[in-house]
Design a protein around this motif. Structure first.
Motif, PDB file in Angstrom:
ATOM      1  N   ALA A   8       3.001   2.871  -3.959  1.00 12.08           N
ATOM      2  CA  ALA A   8       3.282   1.428  -3.979  1.00 12.08           C
ATOM      3  C   ALA A   8       3.517   0.926  -5.408  1.00 12.08           C
ATOM      4  O   ALA A   8       4.318   0.033  -5.635  1.00 12.08           O
ATOM      5  N   GLY A   9       2.833   1.547  -6.370  1.00 10.45           N
ATOM      6  CA  GLY A   9       2.954   1.124  -7.764  1.00 10.45           C
ATOM      7  C   GLY A   9       2.329  -0.239  -8.004  1.00 10.45           C
ATOM      8  O   GLY A   9       1.862  -0.903  -7.068  1.00 10.45           O
ATOM      9  N   LYS A  10       2.323  -0.633  -9.276  1.00 13.19           N
ATOM     10  CA  LYS A  10       1.716  -1.912  -9.647  1.00 13.19           C
ATOM     11  C   LYS A  10       2.693  -2.817 -10.380  1.00 13.19           C
ATOM     12  O   LYS A  10       2.509  -4.014 -10.482  1.00 13.19           O
ATOM     13  N   ARG A  11       3.740  -2.206 -10.916  1.00 10.18           N
ATOM     14  CA  ARG A  11       4.643  -2.974 -11.786  1.00 10.18           C
ATOM     15  C   ARG A  11       5.509  -3.955 -11.006  1.00 10.18           C
ATOM     16  O   ARG A  11       5.902  -3.683  -9.876  1.00 10.18           O
ATOM     17  N   GLU A  12       5.801  -5.062 -11.657  1.00 10.53           N
ATOM     18  CA  GLU A  12       6.644  -6.102 -11.039  1.00 10.53           C
ATOM     19  C   GLU A  12       8.092  -5.626 -10.898  1.00 10.53           C
ATOM     20  O   GLU A  12       8.801  -6.057 -10.002  1.00 10.53           O
ATOM     21  N   ASN A  20       0.828  -1.217   0.000  1.00 10.78           N
ATOM     22  CA  ASN A  20       0.000   0.000   0.000  1.00 10.78           C
ATOM     23  C   ASN A  20       0.859   1.263   0.000  1.00 10.78           C
ATOM     24  O   ASN A  20       2.022   1.233   0.406  1.00 10.78           O
ATOM     25  N   ASN A  21       0.249   2.355  -0.463  1.00  8.15           N
ATOM     26  CA  ASN A  21       0.923   3.660  -0.383  1.00  8.15           C
ATOM     27  C   ASN A  21       1.088   4.021   1.089  1.00  8.15           C
ATOM     28  O   ASN A  21       0.241   3.673   1.910  1.00  8.15           O
ATOM     29  N   SER A  22       2.155   4.736   1.412  1.00 10.19           N
ATOM     30  CA  SER A  22       2.312   5.212   2.787  1.00 10.19           C
ATOM     31  C   SER A  22       2.626   6.711   2.745  1.00 10.19           C
ATOM     32  O   SER A  22       3.105   7.226   1.729  1.00 10.19           O
ATOM     33  N   ILE A  23       2.320   7.398   3.840  1.00  9.76           N
ATOM     34  CA  ILE A  23       2.497   8.862   3.905  1.00  9.76           C
ATOM     35  C   ILE A  23       3.238   9.218   5.194  1.00  9.76           C
ATOM     36  O   ILE A  23       2.953   8.655   6.252  1.00  9.76           O
ATOM     37  N   SER A  24       4.191  10.134   5.076  1.00  5.14           N
ATOM     38  CA  SER A  24       4.978  10.501   6.263  1.00  5.14           C
ATOM     39  C   SER A  24       5.323  11.989   6.229  1.00  5.14           C
ATOM     40  O   SER A  24       5.166  12.653   5.203  1.00  5.14           O
ATOM     41  N   PHE A  25       5.827  12.466   7.345  1.00  6.92           N
ATOM     42  CA  PHE A  25       6.469  13.776   7.386  1.00  6.92           C
ATOM     43  C   PHE A  25       7.938  13.531   7.674  1.00  6.92           C
ATOM     44  O   PHE A  25       8.277  12.753   8.572  1.00  6.92           O
ATOM     45  N   THR A  26       8.792  14.182   6.901  1.00  4.40           N
ATOM     46  CA  THR A  26      10.215  14.130   7.196  1.00  4.40           C
ATOM     47  C   THR A  26      10.432  15.093   8.355  1.00  4.40           C
ATOM     48  O   THR A  26       9.890  16.192   8.359  1.00  4.40           O
ATOM     49  N   MET A  27      11.199  14.641   9.360  1.00  8.17           N
ATOM     50  CA  MET A  27      11.325  15.419  10.589  1.00  8.17           C
ATOM     51  C   MET A  27      12.759  15.847  10.839  1.00  8.17           C
ATOM     52  O   MET A  27      13.677  15.051  10.617  1.00  8.17           O
ATOM     53  N   ASP A  28      12.955  17.072  11.302  1.00  5.91           N
ATOM     54  CA  ASP A  28      14.315  17.484  11.658  1.00  5.91           C
ATOM     55  C   ASP A  28      14.677  16.828  12.999  1.00  5.91           C
ATOM     56  O   ASP A  28      13.907  15.998  13.503  1.00  5.91           O
ATOM     57  N   GLU A  29      15.790  17.140  13.568  1.00  4.15           N
ATOM     58  CA  GLU A  29      16.264  16.582  14.848  1.00  4.15           C
ATOM     59  C   GLU A  29      16.875  15.191  14.724  1.00  4.15           C
ATOM     60  O   GLU A  29      17.812  14.859  15.419  1.00  4.15           O
ATOM     61  N   LEU A  30      16.317  14.336  13.866  1.00  7.03           N
ATOM     62  CA  LEU A  30      16.844  12.976  13.744  1.00  7.03           C
ATOM     63  C   LEU A  30      17.546  12.858  12.399  1.00  7.03           C
ATOM     64  O   LEU A  30      16.959  12.419  11.412  1.00  7.03           O
ATOM     65  N   GLN A  31      18.806  13.298  12.367  1.00  2.62           N
ATOM     66  CA  GLN A  31      19.506  13.391  11.094  1.00  2.62           C
ATOM     67  C   GLN A  31      20.710  12.452  11.022  1.00  2.62           C
ATOM     68  O   GLN A  31      21.373  12.220  12.028  1.00  2.62           O
ATOM     69  N   THR A  32      20.938  11.901   9.841  1.00  6.86           N
ATOM     70  CA  THR A  32      22.138  11.095   9.605  1.00  6.86           C
ATOM     71  C   THR A  32      22.999  11.805   8.568  1.00  6.86           C
ATOM     72  O   THR A  32      22.483  12.345   7.588  1.00  6.86           O
ATOM     73  N   LYS A  33      24.309  11.794   8.821  1.00  6.15           N
ATOM     74  CA  LYS A  33      25.247  12.376   7.861  1.00  6.15           C
ATOM     75  C   LYS A  33      26.192  11.260   7.434  1.00  6.15           C
ATOM     76  O   LYS A  33      26.689  10.514   8.293  1.00  6.15           O
ATOM     77  N   THR A  34      26.451  11.147   6.131  1.00  2.32           N
ATOM     78  CA  THR A  34      27.258  10.037   5.633  1.00  2.32           C
ATOM     79  C   THR A  34      28.244  10.502   4.568  1.00  2.32           C
ATOM     80  O   THR A  34      27.867  11.235   3.649  1.00  2.32           O
ATOM     81  N   THR A  35      29.493  10.068   4.700  1.00  2.00           N
ATOM     82  CA  THR A  35      30.516  10.356   3.686  1.00  2.00           C
ATOM     83  C   THR A  35      30.901   9.046   3.004  1.00  2.00           C
ATOM     84  O   THR A  35      31.092   8.024   3.682  1.00  2.00           O
TER      85      THR A  35
END
Ligand code: DP6
Length: 332
Positions: free
Chosen positions: A153-157, A29-44
């Motif tokens: 979610a899409g339908k395609r295989e 199924n489709n899902s919906i969220s809010f991206t939230m500040d405070e919980l951040q990951t930084k990656t090099t």
């Protein structure tokens, strides 16, 4: 080229639980969220000539075998796409203590997708980045974007129509808050991937969930458009209850909530009845820590209530945050 990216965690209000394809990480199924500040990951990330194997440092420590394997598998997807055998050095840091039980695979794989593609010389647009991040962790597909986000979610295989889109920008709803109440620092016993597999395989309620989830999603979409918290609140709580009912109906049963979670649920229901309208809404992922959506008007009141609850160790207030971004400040 050495490349660094940041990404924020996201907290779903309409949940992803159940995959129609495990390898490609395609949800039902489709899902919906809010991206939230405070919980951040930084990656090099840097692909290094002559490196014998991928190297991964997480929050200053050499990663475990399990963590490394997940990242290796993800980097393999990129290596196959560009036809290289070069291994990479990856250093990643969370803005929050991993021990707080908030370690987010969504922020981690969104940041890794953004940094690793650029490090490999690929110029990916958000749609492609979202599809790639999805392969690392389903919910990471949503953290590519800031603001309110819907993962289609899409339908395609082949998953080519399965990616996240932005519903509204980070600044479109500046009053929205997520107050997080941490009640456990333990890692969950059954990870999301394994847990959702049980639900798909043997929960009768899972099938009925798929019939009702779109109705709640439609209400949430409409509420986001109008910035109408009251309309969204009830759907958010019913959606969380519905997913946890499915979890409990699975075999072996998946019990992610604890007694503190239920105290929080009670306290939010009481708060709303005192106001005679919904001013706060709880939602829980595959763990006991509560995420309380509310608005700036009530954030203090919500925080005070949560801080008083027996078993709540810490509260964090987050606002709507930005999507994955390239950063010039490298970690090595
Ligand atoms: C309950 O994205 O962690 O948080 O695809 O196995 O990495 P994997 O799962 P993950 O699942 C999170 C599910 C959830 C609900 C949600 O965020 O939508």
């Amino acid at each position: 080229m050495k490349t660094t990216a940041t990404a924020n965690a996201n907290i779903a209000v309409i949940k992803y639980w159940g995959r129609r394809n495990d390898e490609l990480v395609l949800p039902y199924n489709n899902s919906i969220s809010f991206t939230m500040d405070e919980l951040q990951t930084k990656t090099t990330v840097e692909f290094v000539d002559g490196l014998k194997a991928d190297e991964l440092i997480l929050d200053g420590k050499v990663a475990t075998e399990k963590e490394l394997l997940r990242v290796q598998n993800f980097l393999d997807i990129i290596r196959t796409k560009i036809g290289t055998k070069k291994h990479a050095k990856v250093v990643s840091k969370n803005s929050f203590a991993k021990s707080a039980g908030l370690a987010s695979s969504a922020a981690a794989f969104a940041a890794l997708a953004k940094a690793a593609t650029k490090a490999a010389g690929m110029d990916f647009e958000d749609k492609q980045l979202s599809m790639l991040a999805r392969r690392g962790s389903g919910s990471a597909s949503r953290s590519i974007h800031g603001g309110a986000v819907e993962w289609l979610a899409g339908k395609r295989e082949d998953g080519e129509d399965c990616y996240a889109i932005q519903l509204s920008k980070p600044n479109d709803w500046p009053e929205l808050r997520n107050v997080i109440a941490i009640s456990s620092e333990h890692e969950k016993k059954v990870g999301s991937a394994a847990g959702m597999k049980f639900s798909v395989q043997n929960s009768a309620l899972f099938k009925s969930r798929l019939e009702s989830v779109e109705e709640r999603a439609a209400k949430v979409r409409e509420a986001i458009k109008k910035r109408d918290f009251g309309t969204m609140a009830r759907s958010i709580m019913q959606e969380s209850n519905n997913m946890h009912a499915v979890m409990l109906d699975s075999w072996p049963p998946l019990i992610y909530l604890n007694e503190v979670s239920f105290r929080v649920i009670d306290a939010i229901i009481d708060l709303n009845s005192r106001h005679s309208k919904e001013v706060a809404a709880y939602t829980f992922d595959a763990g006991p820590n509560a995420h309380i959506y509310t608005t700036n008007r009530h954030e203090k009141e919500v925080k005070e209530i949560l801080d008083e609850i027996n078993g709540v160790q810490k509260t964090i207030i987050a606002k709507v945050g930005e999507g994955a971004k390239i950063n010039s400040d490298h970690l090595f």
